[in-house]
Design an enzyme around this catalytic site. Structure first.
Site, mmCIF file in Angstrom:
data_model
loop_
_atom_site.group_PDB
_atom_site.id
_atom_site.type_symbol
_atom_site.label_atom_id
_atom_site.label_comp_id
_atom_site.label_asym_id
_atom_site.label_seq_id
_atom_site.Cartn_x
_atom_site.Cartn_y
_atom_site.Cartn_z
ATOM 1 N N CYS A 114 0.813 -1.230 0.000
ATOM 2 C CA CYS A 114 0.000 0.000 0.000
ATOM 3 C C CYS A 114 0.841 1.273 0.000
ATOM 4 O O CYS A 114 0.341 2.345 -0.323
ATOM 5 C CB CYS A 114 -0.953 0.004 1.183
ATOM 6 S SG CYS A 114 -2.132 -1.341 1.120
ATOM 7 N N HIS A 251 -3.343 7.335 2.033
ATOM 8 C CA HIS A 251 -3.714 6.009 1.532
ATOM 9 C C HIS A 251 -5.088 5.672 2.102
ATOM 10 O O HIS A 251 -5.352 5.883 3.287
ATOM 11 C CB HIS A 251 -2.673 4.975 1.976
ATOM 12 C CG HIS A 251 -3.126 3.568 1.757
ATOM 13 N ND1 HIS A 251 -3.640 3.141 0.554
ATOM 14 C CD2 HIS A 251 -3.182 2.495 2.596
ATOM 15 C CE1 HIS A 251 -3.972 1.864 0.649
ATOM 16 N NE2 HIS A 251 -3.716 1.456 1.872
ATOM 17 N N ASN A 281 -10.017 -0.195 -0.272
ATOM 18 C CA ASN A 281 -8.551 -0.078 -0.222
ATOM 19 C C ASN A 281 -7.975 -0.656 -1.518
ATOM 20 O O ASN A 281 -7.993 -1.874 -1.715
ATOM 21 C CB ASN A 281 -8.035 -0.841 1.003
ATOM 22 C CG ASN A 281 -6.524 -0.786 1.149
ATOM 23 O OD1 ASN A 281 -5.816 -0.385 0.228
ATOM 24 N ND2 ASN A 281 -6.029 -1.210 2.295
#
Ligand code: ACO
Length: 324
Positions: A114, A251, A281
């Site tokens: 990520c 993020h 996500n």
């Protein structure tokens, strides 16, 4: 005079298929209420068979080129952040290079889960400052649905697919705070925590990609602590204050992490770009997807100071400050 790496165009791609929390209720024992309350996610996009990381990354780059009024022939280099490449090799970057007919140049993938896009931007910025790159596409593209265990409700409700990209160009700056471009980046990793977020397989072990295993509470705690530290570090590095930040683009993992990090930073939520509710996500794609949304919707404007922050498997984390 200094060389600055300036974002001059953005683009993104989301798969057509939208999966809502109610759709997920039919797959695992969960509820819309639980998912929204614990994560802030309502919908995510899920790729079909042709929407691979390479395909989505290419589409995002085509949007960037369209915005910039350029073609693939104008691109020197390509850096892609991904954990879900189409093949073990070659890289997604060379696939995109070929798909957009870019000439011979630097093309490689970065793997920091990520945090991948923040890492890719940091690497691209360093290479631009040393004169190795001039006009580079920096891409985050992920097909997270491929590495989800669709029977594990603790993870499958959290992720989605998509791609985002930026054009990063070398420009002359004066060296002061008013310059457009990247002002500082920080990249960190702590392998001591590799067991709190990982895939239970891989090329050299099971010969399969494996599925995501996450100890959510541990990741949550690390995210809040490390992100608070890294945003302080990155601001000190470029001698900017919290009040200088026009937009925080974090993020997009969990609204509670985003809110806690924003509060610690002293940034109100109306200065935070949130796309998590509709994207879930999307790992390395989440920041460039959110940036493209914010750019095209007119939220983030030229000369705004933008802070990116991310944390992912590894544990890896990082932050970038730039003037858009
Ligand atoms: N639906 C309903 N109930 C669920 C679900 C679900 N989808 N998932 C778990 N539960 C249950 C659990 O079984 C548990 O039940 P129990 O109390 O009977 O045992 C209960 O809900 C609470 O579970 P917790 O894990 O304690 O829930 P928590 O409040 O910690 O929220 C979450 C979980 C959303 C995963 C949170 O911990 C989180 O966001 N962590 C960070 C994730 C993150 O940031 N990831 C970023 C990196 S991702 C990457 O790098 C690839």
């Amino acid at each position: 005079m200094v060389t600055r790496a300036v974002i001059t165009a953005t683009g993104s791609y989301l798969p057509e298929k939208v999966m809502s929390n109610v759709d997920l209720e039919k797959i695992v024992d969960t509820s819309d209420e639980w998912i929204v309350q614990r994560s802030g996610i309502r919908n995510r996009h899920i790729a079909n068979d042709t929407e691979t990381a390479g395909f989505m990354g290419t589409k995002a780059c085509e949007k960037v080129l369209e915005m910039a009024g350029l073609t693939g022939a104008d691109i020197d280099d390509i850096i892609v952040a991904t954990t879900t490449a189409d093949k073990t090799f070659p890289s997604v970057a060379v696939q995109i290079q070929n798909n957009i007919s870019a000439p011979v140049g630097v093309a490689f993938d970065v793997q920091a889960v990520c945090s991948g896009f923040v890492y890719a931007l940091g690497v691209a910025d360093s290479m631009i400052q040393t004169g190795q790159l001039k006009r580079v596409l920096v891409v985050g593209t992920e097909r997270m649905s491929s590495i989800l265990n669709w029977e594990d409700r603790t993870t499958c409700v959290l992720f989605g697919d998509g791609a985002g990209a930026v054009l990063l160009e070398a420009q002359e700056g004066t060296g002061d705070k008013s310059d457009r471009g990247i002002h500082a980046s920080v990249m960190k990793a702590n392998g001591a925590y590799q067991d709190i977020l990982y895939t239970d397989g891989g090329v050299s072990t099971t010969q399969l990609s494996g599925h995501i295993v996450m100890h959510g509470k541990e990741v949550f705690k690390k995210a809040v602590g490390y992100l608070s530290e890294v945003v302080e570090d990155v601001l000190v590095k470029c001698d900017l204050e919290q009040d200088d930040i026009d937009w925080l683009i974090p993020h997009q993992a969990n609204i509670r992490i985003i809110e806690t990090a924003a509060k610690k930073l002293g940034v109100s939520m109306d200065k935070v770009v949130v796309t998590l509710d509709n994207h879930g996500n999307t790992s390395a794609a989440s920041i460039p997807l959110a940036l493209d949304y914010a750019n095209r919707s007119g939220k983030v404007k030229k000369n705004d100071v933008v802070l990116f922050e991310a944390l992912g498997g590894g544990i890896t984390w990082g932050a970038v400050v730039l003037r858009f």
